[in-house]
Design a protein around this motif. Structure first.
Motif, mmCIF file in Angstrom:
data_model
loop_
_atom_site.group_PDB
_atom_site.id
_atom_site.type_symbol
_atom_site.label_atom_id
_atom_site.label_comp_id
_atom_site.label_asym_id
_atom_site.label_seq_id
_atom_site.Cartn_x
_atom_site.Cartn_y
_atom_site.Cartn_z
ATOM 1 N N GLU A 174 0.814 -1.213 0.000
ATOM 2 C CA GLU A 174 0.000 0.000 0.000
ATOM 3 C C GLU A 174 0.849 1.265 0.000
ATOM 4 O O GLU A 174 0.322 2.355 -0.276
ATOM 5 C CB GLU A 174 -0.937 0.004 1.205
ATOM 6 C CG GLU A 174 -0.249 0.087 2.553
ATOM 7 C CD GLU A 174 0.212 -1.279 3.073
ATOM 8 O OE1 GLU A 174 0.702 -1.332 4.216
ATOM 9 O OE2 GLU A 174 0.060 -2.276 2.339
ATOM 10 N N ASN A 175 2.129 1.148 0.332
ATOM 11 C CA ASN A 175 3.025 2.308 0.304
ATOM 12 C C ASN A 175 3.644 2.533 -1.069
ATOM 13 O O ASN A 175 4.462 3.452 -1.230
ATOM 14 C CB ASN A 175 4.137 2.136 1.348
ATOM 15 C CG ASN A 175 3.593 2.019 2.756
ATOM 16 O OD1 ASN A 175 3.626 0.947 3.369
ATOM 17 N ND2 ASN A 175 3.067 3.127 3.279
ATOM 18 N N PHE A 176 3.277 1.716 -2.046
ATOM 19 C CA PHE A 176 3.788 1.854 -3.407
ATOM 20 C C PHE A 176 2.636 2.250 -4.328
ATOM 21 O O PHE A 176 1.476 1.913 -4.082
ATOM 22 C CB PHE A 176 4.397 0.537 -3.897
ATOM 23 C CG PHE A 176 5.673 0.149 -3.202
ATOM 24 C CD1 PHE A 176 6.904 0.324 -3.823
ATOM 25 C CD2 PHE A 176 5.650 -0.414 -1.920
ATOM 26 C CE1 PHE A 176 8.081 -0.053 -3.183
ATOM 27 C CE2 PHE A 176 6.812 -0.788 -1.289
ATOM 28 C CZ PHE A 176 8.033 -0.607 -1.917
ATOM 29 N N THR A 177 2.974 2.944 -5.402
ATOM 30 C CA THR A 177 1.992 3.297 -6.429
ATOM 31 C C THR A 177 2.411 2.655 -7.748
ATOM 32 O O THR A 177 3.606 2.509 -8.038
ATOM 33 C CB THR A 177 1.894 4.822 -6.603
ATOM 34 O OG1 THR A 177 3.192 5.353 -6.905
ATOM 35 C CG2 THR A 177 1.376 5.480 -5.343
ATOM 36 N N THR A 178 1.410 2.278 -8.536
ATOM 37 C CA THR A 178 1.666 1.627 -9.817
ATOM 38 C C THR A 178 1.956 2.671 -10.887
ATOM 39 O O THR A 178 1.279 3.689 -10.978
ATOM 40 C CB THR A 178 0.461 0.780 -10.229
ATOM 41 O OG1 THR A 178 0.179 -0.173 -9.196
ATOM 42 C CG2 THR A 178 0.735 0.049 -11.528
ATOM 43 N N VAL A 179 2.970 2.404 -11.696
ATOM 44 C CA VAL A 179 3.340 3.293 -12.788
ATOM 45 C C VAL A 179 3.756 2.445 -13.981
ATOM 46 O O VAL A 179 4.382 1.387 -13.817
ATOM 47 C CB VAL A 179 4.476 4.262 -12.355
ATOM 48 C CG1 VAL A 179 5.719 3.498 -11.928
ATOM 49 C CG2 VAL A 179 4.814 5.244 -13.471
ATOM 50 N N PHE A 180 3.396 2.872 -15.170
ATOM 51 C CA PHE A 180 3.783 2.162 -16.383
ATOM 52 C C PHE A 180 5.025 2.812 -16.976
ATOM 53 O O PHE A 180 5.104 4.035 -17.105
ATOM 54 C CB PHE A 180 2.653 2.183 -17.420
ATOM 55 C CG PHE A 180 1.534 1.231 -17.092
ATOM 56 C CD1 PHE A 180 1.669 -0.125 -17.349
ATOM 57 C CD2 PHE A 180 0.357 1.687 -16.522
ATOM 58 C CE1 PHE A 180 0.643 -1.008 -17.045
ATOM 59 C CE2 PHE A 180 -0.666 0.825 -16.220
ATOM 60 C CZ PHE A 180 -0.531 -0.537 -16.478
ATOM 61 N N THR A 181 5.989 1.967 -17.315
ATOM 62 C CA THR A 181 7.201 2.418 -17.997
ATOM 63 C C THR A 181 7.365 1.573 -19.262
ATOM 64 O O THR A 181 6.519 0.722 -19.575
ATOM 65 C CB THR A 181 8.435 2.264 -17.094
ATOM 66 O OG1 THR A 181 8.733 0.858 -16.928
ATOM 67 C CG2 THR A 181 8.207 2.894 -15.731
ATOM 68 N N ARG A 182 8.441 1.787 -19.955
ATOM 69 C CA ARG A 182 8.680 0.988 -21.163
ATOM 70 C C ARG A 182 8.966 -0.463 -20.817
ATOM 71 O O ARG A 182 8.876 -1.347 -21.684
ATOM 72 C CB ARG A 182 9.830 1.586 -21.975
ATOM 73 C CG ARG A 182 9.827 1.140 -23.425
ATOM 74 C CD ARG A 182 10.870 1.811 -24.261
ATOM 75 N NE ARG A 182 10.766 1.369 -25.655
ATOM 76 C CZ ARG A 182 11.612 1.690 -26.610
ATOM 77 N NH1 ARG A 182 12.645 2.476 -26.343
ATOM 78 N NH2 ARG A 182 11.435 1.228 -27.835
#
Length: 531
Positions: A174-182
């Motif tokens: 819960e302390n992390f956020t999802t992010v899209f990269t290459r």
């Protein structure tokens, strides 16, 4: 008694250069314009003043030219702080998709682009994955979303994260956020998105940062079916340490962490400050990532957008999004903007080749941000687990000792000390320094100051008042006296032509004959007629 003295001599006007020379604070002027005629001494003084004035003007021109070049200098300093903001930490599994979550529909749409599969190879590839073949009469879906594929089939942090601690306190997914990269779906710790409070640390050294234990899940790695440009042969986690204002470009700037090792990353914060034009080339205007039609095909200059604060990586990412959108009519899933996400076929045929070509020719001209933060890193590592700990970890996580040795890693990120470096660009020549140099040269060569300039301006005003304004006043006064004299002469001539008064009817008076020779004024004509 003394006889009365004669009339005093008239004082020269204030506009006289000799009067000004006697009272002016400009050195040497009194020797040039003093009383008397031209002498060799006066000529030498005049030559000395001209040479000094020429040297002064030359020095002023040099200083002004140097100021117009807008030089800057870079200052490096080290400062201490009682508390530092912890950086954002982005983690990506090197394997983008889990083999157990791929379906025949995924292979139909994404197999050629991601894996280099031909349609006839789908059954063999599914067999290599340990999955049953596609059922008879299989029909693929009419549309396909790449972002949903990576969100569904990518490695989840809940499965990879075995242990997490920040400054000794437990943390979790819960302390992390999802992010899209290459590289696919990644996770960022301390991202500060949605107004989340940024974590800080009051101490440096191990135990005062982020420590995570991760499972890379090698059994979920895709088999290497064919050697392609996107084929990955390594195993582990890719990590990038960056500021919260900067998006992760982990495929280019990330470093690798291998399973079977505990990696220690000692960081030092660096704050960079650059000058805007004309002293430098920094910018604080974000680039709009949305596609804007342009017949010329150029990317155009940066334009203000509603995106996060300007950063170098953010500018490059927005520039890449605009370029791919212009070439392909879509964007890659990790790119910002409002263009639709590219399909797998568009990835293969257009987006990936266009982006690679753009990176090779470096088509994005992004200036440095005026203020940015980066982190210097020092890495060291030790083997994990030890023989004594292997059995305990295997029992704790319900895995074999061999699995723990091949899949588990520990990452420990912390500040080396609570000090940070500042790299700051400063103006090499300020306006105050320019004025100081001009004042010093003025005092050295001609012995003048700012008040001397005011004295010269005051003298010029006196000259203008005494010479120019008085000339026009005297000329107007002279014309007025000439008209009055002519009027008086005309009146005397008229009286001499009328010897006596007649009580009879007056003969008609000719219309102002005298006035025609005197003046064109109607008032003068009226006076002469009445008389």
């Amino acid at each position: 008694m003394k006889p009365p003295s004669g009339p005093e001599e008239a004082q020269p006007p204030a506009s006289d250069i000799r009067v000004f020379a006697r009272s002016c604070t400009l050195h040497g002027l009194g020797h040039v314009f003093g009383p008397g005629g031209l002498t060799p001494r006066r000529g030498l003084w005049a030559a000395a003043m001209l040479l000094s004035l020429a040297a002064f003007l030359y020095q002023v021109a040099q200083r002004v030219r140097y100021y117009g070049e807008f030089h800057h200098e870079t200052a490096l300093d080290e400062r201490e702080s009682h508390r530092l903001t912890f950086p954002a930490i982005t983690l990506c599994n090197i394997n983008p998709l889990r083999r157990s979550h791929l379906t025949p529909n995924d292979l139909h749409w994404a197999g050629p682009a991601l894996l280099g599969l031909e349609p006839t190879e789908h059954a063999a590839f599914l067999h290599a994955l340990g999955r049953p073949p596609a059922p008879p009469g299989f029909m693929p879906s009419p549309t396909f979303d790449m972002a949903r594929l990576y969100a569904r089939a990518g490695h989840t942090l809940e499965d990879m994260l075995l242990d997490c601690r920040y400054r000794g306190q437990p943390c979790g997914a819960e302390n992390f956020t999802t992010v899209f990269t290459r590289m696919g779906q990644c996770y960022t710790f301390n991202s500060g998105v949605d107004g989340a409070e940024l974590l800080t640390t009051p101490k440096g050294g191990m135990g005062n940062g982020l420590a995570v234990m991760l499972d890379v899940q090698q059994e979920e790695y895709l088999p290497v079916w064919r050697d392609m440009e996107e084929t990955l042969f390594e195993v582990g986690i890719r990590v990038q340490i960056h500021s919260q204002e900067e998006p992760p470009i982990i495929d280019q700037l990330g470093f690798g962490v291998a399973p079977g090792y505990q990696t220690f990353v000692s960081c030092q914060q660096q704050q960079l400050s650059f000058l805007p034009p004309p002293w430098g080339d920094c910018s604080s205007v974000s680039l709009d990532p949305d596609f804007e039609p342009d017949p010329s095909g150029s990317l155009g200059p940066p334009s203000p957008g509603s995106s996060p604060p300007y950063s170098l990586m953010g500018c490059r990412l927005a520039c890449e999004a605009r370029y791919v959108a212009r070439k392909c009519g879509c964007r890659m899933m990790h790119m910002p903007g409002g263009a639709p996400v590219c399909s797998p076929q568009q990835y293969k045929d257009c987006a990936n080749p266009a982006l690679d070509a753009m990176l090779r020719k470096d088509a994005c001209a992004c200036p440095n941000p005026c203020a940015s933060t980066r982190y210097a890193k020092e890495l060291s590592m030790v083997r994990i687990p030890s023989r004594a700990a292997a059995r305990y970890l295997a029992r704790k996580h319900n895995r074999s000792e061999a699995y723990i040795a091949e899949n588990v890693l520990v990452l420990d990120i912390f500040f080396e000390a609570l000090n940070y470096e500042t790299v700051e660009q400063k103006k090499a020549y300020e306006v105050s320094e320019l004025l100081g140099d001009i004042g010093g040269q003025m005092g050295l060569f001609i012995g003048a100051s700012l008040l001397t300039i005011l004295e010269i301006l005051d003298f010029l005003c006196e000259v203008f008042r005494e010479r120019v304004l008085r000339y026009f006043w005297n000329r107007r006064h002279s014309q007025r006296h000439t008209g009055t004299n002519l009027l008086q002469e005309g009146l005397g001539s008229h009286r001499s032509q009328v010897p006596h008064l007649s009580l009879g009817p007056r003969p008609p008076t000719p219309p102002c004959a005298v006035t025609k020779t005197l003046s064109a004024s109607h008032r003068t004509c009226y006076l002469v007629t009445r008389l």
